[in-house]
Write an enzyme that holds these catalytic residues in place. Structure first.
Site, mmCIF file in Angstrom:
data_model
loop_
_atom_site.group_PDB
_atom_site.id
_atom_site.type_symbol
_atom_site.label_atom_id
_atom_site.label_comp_id
_atom_site.label_asym_id
_atom_site.label_seq_id
_atom_site.Cartn_x
_atom_site.Cartn_y
_atom_site.Cartn_z
ATOM 1 N N ASP A 1 36.885 18.099 -11.916
ATOM 2 C CA ASP A 1 37.200 18.140 -13.359
ATOM 3 C C ASP A 1 38.106 19.368 -13.710
ATOM 4 O O ASP A 1 37.796 20.327 -12.959
ATOM 5 C CB ASP A 1 36.173 18.258 -14.421
ATOM 6 C CG ASP A 1 36.608 18.474 -15.751
ATOM 7 O OD1 ASP A 1 37.469 17.446 -16.361
ATOM 8 O OD2 ASP A 1 36.257 19.124 -16.454
ATOM 9 N N ASP B 1 31.731 20.106 -16.086
ATOM 10 C CA ASP B 1 31.148 20.871 -17.112
ATOM 11 C C ASP B 1 30.682 20.363 -18.396
ATOM 12 O O ASP B 1 30.118 20.765 -19.163
ATOM 13 C CB ASP B 1 31.767 22.394 -16.997
ATOM 14 C CG ASP B 1 33.002 22.267 -17.749
ATOM 15 O OD1 ASP B 1 33.874 21.317 -17.812
ATOM 16 O OD2 ASP B 1 33.406 23.109 -18.712
ATOM 17 N N ASP C 1 31.903 14.576 -18.602
ATOM 18 C CA ASP C 1 31.669 14.164 -17.196
ATOM 19 C C ASP C 1 30.494 14.030 -16.703
ATOM 20 O O ASP C 1 30.233 13.603 -15.587
ATOM 21 C CB ASP C 1 31.788 15.754 -16.597
ATOM 22 C CG ASP C 1 33.173 16.499 -16.910
ATOM 23 O OD1 ASP C 1 34.255 15.688 -16.845
ATOM 24 O OD2 ASP C 1 33.344 17.515 -17.185
#
Length: 327
Positions: free
Chosen positions: A34, A234, A238
């Site tokens: 990410d 994080d 996600d």
């Protein structure tokens, strides 16, 4: 071996949830990263305010800041903080509405205000005027995220925010490649911004403009291609992707939802620790297999000797104790 591995992981800032994680790390061949908060710092800053012809920059920033103040997104927090710093007290918002991955809407001082990506504006049949379209292209070329501001049926301005890449991210990508993993950058940002970040850290494969709820679909697609996917993230957005991935690595600096969904937690939020975690897990698994091999070989060699009476029981007892110490 498991106790030593988890203990060493704790020293390195890695929390391992269970022994089944070890087998998964051995198989992983793709690592999905990410962007915001993982590869980058996640601390967005307002860099530029561009007003359309005849509009006041301060008014654009004041209304946008008021609306974004009600959102928890990193981009929203950057705009709200920048607005409060530049124009002072922000007005109240009524009827706040958040469209995940696109932007926000609400009523500020009787005006219907929208702040977000072009797709959000398109839903209200709004288009960027030429001068703002040019400013957006320039901002994205510099790796910034451009957010449009509209009210009363017209796009009034453009805000550019930037998120700095973590100084350790490029080194982390090099380490992950050395472990035989293919890095993939995953983000909801536009492709120009994503590719700018990817170039800076050395990632070749970029999947951009992904809605938060679609991240899990990206992981499933990669798995359907025969890849074993590790995911590093994080945020709340996600969590589902971390749970779907073959191996989920959650940044300890992120949200509780992400940490709960991950198999490993990287306490310090340093992406280099992801490589450490995979290397440690593989080393622990190799130690377990080595222990099994030597313990098996040891007994295969000694049992026939003991059964034939060629091995003194005292020596056999000492040998058995030594084998435990050796392992």
């Amino acid at each position: 071996a498991l106790m030593v591995g988890t203990g060493r992981g704790a020293q390195l800032g890695i929390l391992i949830k269970g022994p089944e994680v070890l087998e998964t790390t051995r198989r992983a061949d793709t690592v999905v990263l990410d962007k915001t908060g993982t590869v980058t710092t996640g601390r967005m800053e307002l860099r530029d305010v561009v007003a359309a012809g005849g509009e006041d920059e301060s008014e654009v920033l004041r209304l946008a800041g008021a609306l974004e103040h009600a959102s928890e997104h990193p981009v929203a927090r950057a705009i709200a903080a920048g607005a409060a710093e530049r124009v002072g007290t922000l007005p109240a918002v009524e009827g706040f509405e958040n469209t995940a991955g696109l932007g926000v809407r609400g009523t500020v001082e009787g005006r219907e205000v929208a702040v977000g990506r072009e797709r959000l504006l398109a839903e209200s049949a709004l288009e960027l005027p030429p001068e703002l379209a040019g400013a957006r292209a320039a901002a994205e070329a510099e790796g910034r995220t451009a957010v449009a501001v509209a009210w009363d049926g017209k796009v009034r301005g453009l805000l550019a925010v930037a998120d700095a890449v973590k100084p350790t991210s490029a080194e982390a990508i090099t380490r992950l490649r050395a472990l035989g993993l293919t890095p993939v950058l995953l983000t909801g940002d536009n492709r120009a911004v994503a590719e700018s970040v990817a170039r800076e850290v050395g990632i070749d494969e970029v999947i951009a403009e992904v809605m938060p709820q679609d991240k899990v679909d990206v992981v499933k697609r990669l798995q359907s291609e025969g890849r074993s996917v590790a995911m590093v993230g994080d945020g709340v957005n996600d969590a589902a992707a971390l749970a779907q991935a073959d191996l989920g690595l959650a940044m300890g600096t992120g949200t509780d939802a992400a940490i709960e969904a991950g198999d490993l937690t990287l306490v310090r939020g340093d992406l280099r620790t992801a490589a450490d975690a995979i290397r440690l897990s593989r080393r622990t698994l190799a130690t377990i297999k080595g222990n099994l091999f030597w313990a098996f070989g040891y007994n295969v060699a000694a049992l026939p000797l003991a059964a034939s009476g060629l091995l003194n029981p005292m020596i056999a007892g000492a040998a058995m104790a030594f084998s435990s110490v050796f392992v």
